[in-house]
Scaffold this motif. Structure first.
Motif, mmCIF file in Angstrom:
data_model
loop_
_atom_site.group_PDB
_atom_site.id
_atom_site.type_symbol
_atom_site.label_atom_id
_atom_site.label_comp_id
_atom_site.label_asym_id
_atom_site.label_seq_id
_atom_site.Cartn_x
_atom_site.Cartn_y
_atom_site.Cartn_z
ATOM 1 N N ASN A 8 0.831 -1.206 0.000
ATOM 2 C CA ASN A 8 0.000 0.000 0.000
ATOM 3 C C ASN A 8 0.867 1.259 0.000
ATOM 4 O OD1 ASN A 8 -1.318 2.281 1.675
ATOM 5 N ND2 ASN A 8 -3.058 1.113 0.905
ATOM 6 N N HIS A 35 -7.472 10.782 -2.866
ATOM 7 C CA HIS A 35 -8.347 9.712 -2.364
ATOM 8 C C HIS A 35 -8.156 9.546 -0.858
ATOM 9 C CE1 HIS A 35 -8.699 7.598 -6.579
ATOM 10 N NE2 HIS A 35 -9.095 8.851 -6.598
ATOM 11 N N GLU A 46 -5.172 11.335 3.973
ATOM 12 C CA GLU A 46 -3.840 10.726 4.051
ATOM 13 C C GLU A 46 -3.211 10.605 2.670
ATOM 14 O OE1 GLU A 46 -2.616 7.270 6.907
ATOM 15 O OE2 GLU A 46 -3.188 6.368 5.022
ATOM 16 N N LEU A 58 -7.292 -3.043 -0.733
ATOM 17 C CA LEU A 58 -6.440 -2.262 0.177
ATOM 18 C C LEU A 58 -5.018 -2.041 -0.332
ATOM 19 C CD1 LEU A 58 -5.792 -0.843 2.837
ATOM 20 C CD2 LEU A 58 -5.576 -3.074 3.929
ATOM 21 N N ARG A 59 -4.417 -3.057 -0.895
ATOM 22 C CA ARG A 59 -2.994 -2.924 -1.254
ATOM 23 C C ARG A 59 -2.734 -1.893 -2.328
ATOM 24 N NH1 ARG A 59 -1.467 -8.686 -2.420
ATOM 25 N NH2 ARG A 59 -2.542 -8.753 -0.430
ATOM 26 N N ARG A 60 -3.713 -1.631 -3.185
ATOM 27 C CA ARG A 60 -3.498 -0.661 -4.267
ATOM 28 C C ARG A 60 -4.271 0.641 -4.029
ATOM 29 N NH1 ARG A 60 -2.777 -3.968 -9.009
ATOM 30 N NH2 ARG A 60 -0.938 -5.230 -8.662
ATOM 31 N N ALA A 61 -4.936 0.747 -2.877
ATOM 32 C CA ALA A 61 -5.609 2.012 -2.556
ATOM 33 C C ALA A 61 -4.551 3.096 -2.353
ATOM 34 C CB ALA A 61 -6.442 1.844 -1.291
ATOM 35 N N HIS A 62 -4.943 4.341 -2.597
ATOM 36 C CA HIS A 62 -4.004 5.461 -2.484
ATOM 37 C C HIS A 62 -3.863 5.876 -1.017
ATOM 38 C CE1 HIS A 62 -4.592 6.857 -6.961
ATOM 39 N NE2 HIS A 62 -4.165 5.612 -6.859
ATOM 40 N N SER A 63 -3.246 5.077 -0.219
ATOM 41 C CA SER A 63 -3.012 5.245 1.231
ATOM 42 C C SER A 63 -3.880 4.243 1.987
ATOM 43 C CB SER A 63 -3.300 6.651 1.757
ATOM 44 O OG SER A 63 -4.685 6.868 1.903
ATOM 45 N N LEU A 64 -3.498 3.988 3.237
ATOM 46 C CA LEU A 64 -4.267 3.069 4.086
ATOM 47 C C LEU A 64 -5.660 3.629 4.342
ATOM 48 C CD1 LEU A 64 -1.387 2.274 6.593
ATOM 49 C CD2 LEU A 64 -2.320 0.705 4.886
ATOM 50 N N GLU A 65 -5.735 4.944 4.561
ATOM 51 C CA GLU A 65 -7.018 5.586 4.821
ATOM 52 C C GLU A 65 -7.937 5.493 3.598
ATOM 53 O OE1 GLU A 65 -7.624 9.490 7.271
ATOM 54 O OE2 GLU A 65 -7.526 10.048 5.168
ATOM 55 N N SER A 66 -7.348 5.572 2.432
ATOM 56 C CA SER A 66 -8.125 5.431 1.200
ATOM 57 C C SER A 66 -8.718 4.027 1.119
ATOM 58 C CB SER A 66 -7.216 5.717 0.005
ATOM 59 O OG SER A 66 -7.839 5.366 -1.185
ATOM 60 N N LEU A 79 -9.437 2.170 3.739
ATOM 61 C CA LEU A 79 -10.437 2.067 4.810
ATOM 62 C C LEU A 79 -11.774 2.681 4.373
ATOM 63 C CD1 LEU A 79 -11.203 1.533 7.794
ATOM 64 C CD2 LEU A 79 -10.196 3.766 8.347
ATOM 65 N N SER A 108 -11.693 -7.532 2.326
ATOM 66 C CA SER A 108 -10.536 -8.216 2.928
ATOM 67 C C SER A 108 -9.876 -7.355 4.001
ATOM 68 C CB SER A 108 -9.499 -8.507 1.839
ATOM 69 O OG SER A 108 -8.981 -7.287 1.320
ATOM 70 N N ASN A 109 -10.300 -6.105 4.094
ATOM 71 C CA ASN A 109 -9.626 -5.079 4.908
ATOM 72 C C ASN A 109 -10.068 -5.184 6.367
ATOM 73 O OD1 ASN A 109 -8.942 -2.607 6.139
ATOM 74 N ND2 ASN A 109 -9.119 -1.494 4.201
ATOM 75 N N THR A 166 -7.997 -3.362 -7.402
ATOM 76 C CA THR A 166 -7.407 -2.142 -7.921
ATOM 77 C C THR A 166 -8.374 -1.255 -8.707
ATOM 78 O OG1 THR A 166 -5.401 -3.429 -8.125
ATOM 79 C CG2 THR A 166 -5.483 -1.344 -9.308
#
Lengths: 421, 421
Positions: A125, A158, A161, B154-162, B164, B179-180, B306
């Motif tokens: 991430n 997005h 953060e 989650l792994r390709r979201a633009h930040s962990l918060e993105s 979430l 999966s998050n 993604t």
């Protein structure tokens, strides 16, 4: 501390099964981008320091454990082990700011299999996001030919953060600053910004708005001139400056940008106001910058937002975190279209007459007489060097761009040779 | 508390100037999407509850003030006023989960000009992100025709918060889960996930890996069958089930998905294992789902990542937060291509035979004999109703989809009539 729940469920189901079967031998995972895609010639490695901080503080609180217990999927033995989880492995990485290509390992993680597995999602991430944005932003920097580029992207990022770490990535890539105050405070990035259309609209007319703003910020403000009639506003700026008021720059955010910029520049120059700069914003992306600069449009500063902070033309990279070695054995997945190269790797960069010629991705410990890009950064869960400053990281981008062949820096697609040994 | 620095610098320079000039009369700002773009037929309003929490807790700590002081741009009088900032205005909004279109106000904020101005960036960031993702995710839901869709992004979201809040948006849109784990814990979203290729690769062979996983999770696990040879793995699954081991589903993540799914289904069915479901993942997006479902490919569950979590075909919306009224006067920006409609607005939805026929965007307080979408949610800085649950919000999506004309639900472009009064 980075909460242990910032992961995918399957990392933990796998972990429990590893624990059940005593699978804690040495593993090596490799993080790399499979293919740069149709729009990128190179990557700027970014996010490493953020990722290291997250991995080294990754842990499970009692509240996290209670949530996991509520899923009725995990054994008490496993939950007890999770409570004591700390990253104890080694991390090898290409330093942030270095230029990279497809199939090259950005980060490699070595240690006990479960320890390295559980941080997969976290590592992907963070490195994916910042590398994505830095690799997009650097295109604006090369296109602008030295003119400052500023990040105005927070509102369309997005998440908050995403805006924060996106600003970090753009600054590393060479942006002059950001509008994002959180990024300014967290990373000491210079901050920029003046007024929105709403400010102008809240006054009875543009002149009153400009006067009020200059009164509040007499030290050379930037005035937004496209709310009503950009050309009329440029003449108004001239009148205000003639009265002795200071104006540093004007911003144009809409309309036919090249035509308006030329006309505004001519108005200002005819009044000997060549020191007043022109800033352009409003959906600007690297191809606009390239086209306008090559067309001689007299823009001094670019403010870019949405297209960069979302990497809108290619909003993700084909990045993967793959097991490449376990218990001394090479590991390779054979599914069609997805091939993993086994073992820990070094990237050796070869130059010809001071210009990057090709890279070789070789097995760790072999043929490393050229420039080696991969370095150990964490050993046994401990950082083995201090974090560089963002300015030091940015210097690496500058050095690599200076040694890069011209065809790679262009916005047209070009492929750099990467030899897989 | 949401830190005051999550904003653009210009919000604060404008604020200081408003304070300097006593500009604190009543203002109305409108948040809307200018144009849905080439790929979207409708929006799903999303992010309101998150945004309200952020706006009502938005404040400046001493550390924030110290940073702002260090910029040498702000007066002590202004910094003192900031220290006491609390949102004291009113918020009118379309409830989360309702279907919306271009030019329709999603959120309207009314109150003293500076109070409503300073939260612009925060409101835009949060509503833009979640509405973007919900409006993308709902396309997978309509395409899947009732089959479960799960977020693996989650792994390709633009930040962990993105990741979430992206998971929150996909669940509202109708996903079955994520999966998050952070999203599972924070929002009580059902969580899904089993194993990665690295799990399989860490064993000497696939059979040992499957047996080990089933041993750890005997309660009907999902097995990943594409690490080596998908068809051989399907036969292996049959063999394991014949031995009495339980398998709930198989996951296929690569290769020629329709061909592999048909073949695996046939293998399972020929052994009377029709209860074993097939889950497909790996770069899946809504057009894949649509094509496979219409082609009769027997997929039971889709895991998407993604493309959905980054809204990759259209990773931003043309969303703006515009001043539409100040001190009782209408406010309109006239720049070419960007037009703002003045005053607070209501959206009136008209139905014909129970099906959405058209919307009318009318001045607040006029012609509201139809269904009115905009509701007051915050008054004088206080929430005037409790937050709905995510399930209640999702029910609104279900109701609106049921009343939506078929052409809008298709993945082909269609335009719903919105009349601007």
């Amino acid at each position: 501390m980075t909460g242990g729940l910032y992961t995918d469920l399957y990392e933990l189901t796998m972990l429990q099964s590893y624990l059940d079967h005593g699978k804690d031998k040495n593993a090596v995972f490799s993080l790399y981008v499979r293919d740069l895609g149709p729009e990128r010639n190179f990557l700027v490695a970014c996010g490493l320091e953020t990722m290291i901080d997250a991995v080294l503080s990754y842990s499970f609180s009692r509240k996290d454990i209670a949530y996991l217990r509520s899923l009725n999927r995990f054994s008490e033995k496993f939950l007890g082990a999770l409570e004591n989880y700390r990253f104890s492995g080694d991390i090898y990485a290409v330093p942030e700011g270095r230029v990279l290509f497809g199939d090259e390992p950005i980060v490699q993680v070595e240690g006990s299999l479960p320890v390295c597995q559980v941080v997969e999602t976290l590592i992907l991430n963070i490195i994916h996001h910042q590398t994505l944005i830095a690799s997009k932003a650097v295109r604006c920097v090369t296109a602008s030919g030295g003119r400052p580029v500023i990040d105005f992207g927070l509102r369309r990022a997005h998440s908050l953060e995403s805006g924060l770490f996106g600003a970090r990535a753009t600054y590393i890539a060479g942006f002059a600053g950001t509008s994002n105050l959180q990024a300014g405070a967290a990373f000491r990035i210079p901050v920029y910004g003046t007024m929105a259309h709403s400010y102008i609209l809240s006054f009875p007319d543009e002149e009153e708005a400009f006067r009020a703003y200059i009164h509040s910020f007499p030290d050379k403000p930037v005035l937004l001139i496209d709310t009503y009639d950009t050309i009329a506003a440029a003449h108004l700026v001239v009148r205000l400056v003639r009265e002795g008021l200071a104006v540093a720059a004007v911003r144009i955010d809409s309309g036919d940008i090249p035509a308006l910029v030329r006309e505004v520049r001519a108005i200002l120059d005819s009044e000997n106001l060549s020191e007043i700069r022109i800033l352009v914003s409003g959906g600007v992306f690297e191809h606009d910058i390239d086209q306008w600069i090559s067309g001689g449009v007299p823009i001094d500063t670019f403010a870019v937002g949405t297209c960069i902070i979302t990497a809108s033309d290619q909003p993700y990279l084909e990045m993967a975190y793959k097991l490449v070695e376990y218990d001394g054995e090479p590991k390779v997945k054979f599914s069609p279209g997805k091939v993993t190269f086994p073992y820990m790797r070094q990237i050796v960069r070869r130059y010809r007459d001071g210009v990057m010629d090709h890279d070789e991705v070789v097995r760790w410990g072999t043929g490393t007489d050229g420039e080696c890009l991969v370095e150990p950064v964490v050993r046994d869960g401990q950082l083995i060097r201090s974090h560089p400053t963002l300015e030091e990281i940015h210097e690496r981008v500058v050095c690599d761009l200076a040694r890069m062949p011209r065809y790679l820096k262009s916005l047209s697609k070009g492929d750099y040779p990467v030899l897989l040994g």
